[in-house]
Design a protein around this motif. Structure first.
Motif, PDB file in Angstrom:
ATOM      1  N   ALA A 137      19.317   3.310   7.207  1.00  8.43           N
ATOM      2  CA  ALA A 137      17.994   2.366   7.827  1.00  8.43           C
ATOM      3  C   ALA A 137      16.784   2.460   7.966  1.00  8.43           C
ATOM      4  CB  ALA A 137      18.255   2.451   9.741  1.00  8.43           C
ATOM      5  N   GLU A 138      16.356   3.697   7.680  1.00  3.02           N
ATOM      6  CA  GLU A 138      15.394   4.259   7.953  1.00  3.02           C
ATOM      7  C   GLU A 138      15.139   3.582   6.602  1.00  3.02           C
ATOM      8  OE1 GLU A 138      11.985   7.697   7.463  1.00  3.02           O
ATOM      9  OE2 GLU A 138      13.611   8.161   7.477  1.00  3.02           O
ATOM     10  N   MET A 139      15.075   3.649   5.394  1.00  3.56           N
ATOM     11  CA  MET A 139      14.274   3.205   3.588  1.00  3.56           C
ATOM     12  C   MET A 139      14.680   1.722   4.140  1.00  3.56           C
ATOM     13  SD  MET A 139      14.105   5.392   2.331  1.00  3.56           S
ATOM     14  CE  MET A 139      12.740   5.798   4.182  1.00  3.56           C
ATOM     15  N   LEU A 140      15.693   0.693   4.664  1.00 10.14           N
ATOM     16  CA  LEU A 140      15.806  -0.952   4.348  1.00 10.14           C
ATOM     17  C   LEU A 140      14.518  -0.919   5.603  1.00 10.14           C
ATOM     18  CD1 LEU A 140      19.579  -1.392   4.970  1.00 10.14           C
ATOM     19  CD2 LEU A 140      18.261  -2.140   3.599  1.00 10.14           C
ATOM     20  N   GLY A 141      14.340   0.038   6.550  1.00 10.67           N
ATOM     21  CA  GLY A 141      12.859  -0.536   7.046  1.00 10.67           C
ATOM     22  C   GLY A 141      12.289  -0.406   6.373  1.00 10.67           C
ATOM     23  N   LYS A 142      11.703   0.533   5.765  1.00 10.00           N
ATOM     24  CA  LYS A 142      10.390   0.594   5.059  1.00 10.00           C
ATOM     25  C   LYS A 142      10.454   0.064   3.925  1.00 10.00           C
ATOM     26  CE  LYS A 142       9.771   5.649   5.228  1.00 10.00           C
ATOM     27  NZ  LYS A 142       9.833   7.069   4.681  1.00 10.00           N
ATOM     28  N   LEU A 143      12.131  -0.998   3.084  1.00 14.09           N
ATOM     29  CA  LEU A 143      11.637  -2.367   2.110  1.00 14.09           C
ATOM     30  C   LEU A 143      11.435  -3.040   2.597  1.00 14.09           C
ATOM     31  CD1 LEU A 143      12.813  -3.281  -0.280  1.00 14.09           C
ATOM     32  CD2 LEU A 143      14.665  -3.230   0.612  1.00 14.09           C
ATOM     33  N   ALA A 144      11.937  -3.169   3.951  1.00 16.85           N
ATOM     34  CA  ALA A 144      11.422  -5.042   4.845  1.00 16.85           C
ATOM     35  C   ALA A 144      10.074  -4.793   4.580  1.00 16.85           C
ATOM     36  CB  ALA A 144      12.048  -5.117   5.843  1.00 16.85           C
ATOM     37  N   GLN A 145       9.161  -3.485   4.769  1.00 14.49           N
ATOM     38  CA  GLN A 145       7.483  -3.253   5.879  1.00 14.49           C
ATOM     39  C   GLN A 145       6.750  -4.033   3.999  1.00 14.49           C
ATOM     40  OE1 GLN A 145       6.130  -2.884   8.502  1.00 14.49           O
ATOM     41  NE2 GLN A 145       4.083  -3.624   7.229  1.00 14.49           N
ATOM     42  N   ALA A 146       7.432  -3.540   3.085  1.00 10.16           N
ATOM     43  CA  ALA A 146       6.961  -3.039   1.311  1.00 10.16           C
ATOM     44  C   ALA A 146       7.118  -4.542   1.117  1.00 10.16           C
ATOM     45  CB  ALA A 146       7.890  -2.472   0.721  1.00 10.16           C
ATOM     46  N   ARG A 147       7.859  -5.134   1.846  1.00  8.50           N
ATOM     47  CA  ARG A 147       8.400  -7.393   0.871  1.00  8.50           C
ATOM     48  C   ARG A 147       7.429  -7.675   2.713  1.00  8.50           C
ATOM     49  NH1 ARG A 147      14.367  -8.638   0.184  1.00  8.50           N
ATOM     50  NH2 ARG A 147      13.255 -10.028   1.552  1.00  8.50           N
ATOM     51  N   LEU A 148       7.014  -7.200   3.452  1.00  9.05           N
ATOM     52  CA  LEU A 148       6.406  -7.925   4.791  1.00  9.05           C
ATOM     53  C   LEU A 148       4.645  -8.182   3.756  1.00  9.05           C
ATOM     54  CD1 LEU A 148       5.807  -9.801   6.992  1.00  9.05           C
ATOM     55  CD2 LEU A 148       5.728  -6.823   8.512  1.00  9.05           C
ATOM     56  N   ASP A 149       4.310  -6.480   3.726  1.00  6.97           N
ATOM     57  CA  ASP A 149       2.194  -6.345   2.869  1.00  6.97           C
ATOM     58  C   ASP A 149       2.485  -7.281   1.570  1.00  6.97           C
ATOM     59  OD1 ASP A 149       2.558  -4.670   5.268  1.00  6.97           O
ATOM     60  OD2 ASP A 149       3.512  -2.969   4.011  1.00  6.97           O
ATOM     61  N   GLU A 150       3.635  -7.548   0.804  1.00  3.30           N
ATOM     62  CA  GLU A 150       3.893  -8.379  -0.768  1.00  3.30           C
ATOM     63  C   GLU A 150       3.656  -9.555   0.182  1.00  3.30           C
ATOM     64  OE1 GLU A 150       5.930  -9.528  -4.464  1.00  3.30           O
ATOM     65  OE2 GLU A 150       7.262  -9.101  -2.549  1.00  3.30           O
ATOM     66  N   GLY A 151       3.675  -9.843   1.432  1.00  2.00           N
ATOM     67  CA  GLY A 151       4.267 -11.588   1.904  1.00  2.00           C
ATOM     68  C   GLY A 151       2.851 -11.836   2.336  1.00  2.00           C
ATOM     69  N   ARG A 152       2.098 -10.672   2.399  1.00  2.00           N
ATOM     70  CA  ARG A 152       0.804 -11.274   3.230  1.00  2.00           C
ATOM     71  C   ARG A 152      -0.393 -11.488   2.337  1.00  2.00           C
ATOM     72  NH1 ARG A 152       1.631  -6.523   7.067  1.00  2.00           N
ATOM     73  NH2 ARG A 152       2.342  -7.379   9.488  1.00  2.00           N
ATOM     74  N   HIS A 153       0.019 -10.516   0.924  1.00  2.00           N
ATOM     75  CA  HIS A 153      -0.801 -10.456   0.348  1.00  2.00           C
ATOM     76  C   HIS A 153      -0.159 -12.081  -0.503  1.00  2.00           C
ATOM     77  CE1 HIS A 153      -2.874 -10.410  -3.666  1.00  2.00           C
ATOM     78  NE2 HIS A 153      -1.789 -10.680  -4.401  1.00  2.00           N
ATOM     79  N   LEU A 154       0.798 -12.498  -0.124  1.00  2.00           N
ATOM     80  CA  LEU A 154       1.072 -13.735  -1.067  1.00  2.00           C
ATOM     81  C   LEU A 154       0.908 -15.097  -0.159  1.00  2.00           C
ATOM     82  CD1 LEU A 154       4.498 -13.546  -2.962  1.00  2.00           C
ATOM     83  CD2 LEU A 154       2.774 -13.418  -3.781  1.00  2.00           C
TER      84      LEU A 154
END
Length: 292
Positions: A137-154
């Motif tokens: 669960a912790e790693m999926l949360g970190k993955l979702a945060q990484a994708r969110l950070d990429e989304g802000r840039h995009l």
């Protein structure tokens, strides 16, 4: 939609590594690589991935190592006494006295005590599964945060492309306002050809041809729809969340209007603007593929 997260963990006699990564995908596809016997943890991983992610090809890997537990040792005193008694008899016969390490190396002198796990084993298994679940669960949360950070840039990149599309749309509108002059010259040339036809065409047919040519050259509807699509795209970016599919659909609409604009163009400058518009829309579409 790209991201990566990895972590190591340990609990009692077990240690593990959880690794999650995702790449672009039209829909959500979750694939798990788990050791056998961890069906409950794998089911949780799939459900959690579907809860926190909406799009992309997601891979969840878990490698588990179980450390062999060191069992306690016990001295078999009865057997040791028998061996010592035999050693004394051998020594009485003139043989050399055996060393203690040689006595202890006799099989059965040192025994391993087997422990009965019973309920403790079930408890340890449940504790391990709970720890693995938390780690996943912790790693999926970190993955979702990484994708969110990429989304802000995009989002900033996509806004820039939309600004370019808007500028080209207004440039097309200004050029289209000058199109009647080019259209008039083209119409005169075509009418001259029609008037020279043998036999000559009736006036009604000439009027129909002129009206058709004018209607085909009118790009105001395409420009209005382009402006509407630009406003909708900005609204989706401001909305946030899983908007990738809707933006993907808008890209198709953008392309349709740009293609029609080029096909209706009676002016070289308007055609050039239409081609630039199509190129920018394609750049926008490529970036949209990275949006959840």
């Amino acid at each position: 939609m790209t991201g990566f997260a990895r972590a190591d963990g340990a609990n009692g006699a077990a240690s593990w590594t959880v690794e999650v990564k995702s790449v672009n995908g039209k829909s959500l596809d979750v694939r798990c690589r788990f050791p056998s016997g961890l069906d409950a943890v794998e089911a949780f991983a799939r459900a959690e991935a579907m809860r926190v992610l909406k799009r992309g090809n997601v891979n969840i890997g878990l490698s588990l190592t179980r450390t062999a537990r060191q069992s306690p040792l016990r001295l078999n005193r009865e057997l040791l006494a028998q061996v010592i008694e035999l050693a004394r008899e051998i020594e009485g016969a003139g043989a050399e006295r055996p060393r203690i390490d040689a006595l202890l190396s006799v099989r059965g002198i040192i025994e391993t005590v087997e422990e009965d796990g019973g309920g403790d084993a079930e408890g340890e298994r449940a504790e391990l599964e709970a720890a693995l679940t938390r780690s996943v669960a912790e790693m999926l949360g970190k993955l979702a945060q990484a994708r969110l950070d990429e989304g802000r840039h995009l989002a900033a990149v996509l806004s820039g492309h939309l600004g370019t599309i808007a500028s080209l749309t207004e440039a097309a509108a200004r050029t289209a306002s000058l199109q009647p002059d080019a259209l008039r010259a083209k119409l005169k040339a075509q009418l001259a050809q029609l008037l020279e036809a043998v036999p000559s065409l009736p006036e009604e047919r000439l009027a129909q041809e002129a009206a058709l040519l004018i209607a085909k050259a009118d790009v105001r509807e395409e420009l209005d729809r382009l402006r509407a699509h630009i406003a909708q795209a900005h609204a989706l970016l401001a909305e946030g969340g899983a908007v990738g599919r809707r933006l993907d659909f808008l890209c198709q609409e953008f392309n349709r209007e740009a293609n029609t604009l080029c096909s209706k163009s009676a002016d070289v400058e308007l055609t050039r603007i239409g081609l630039d518009l199509k190129a920018t829309i394609e750049q926008f579409r490529e970036q949209v593929q990275n949006i959840e």
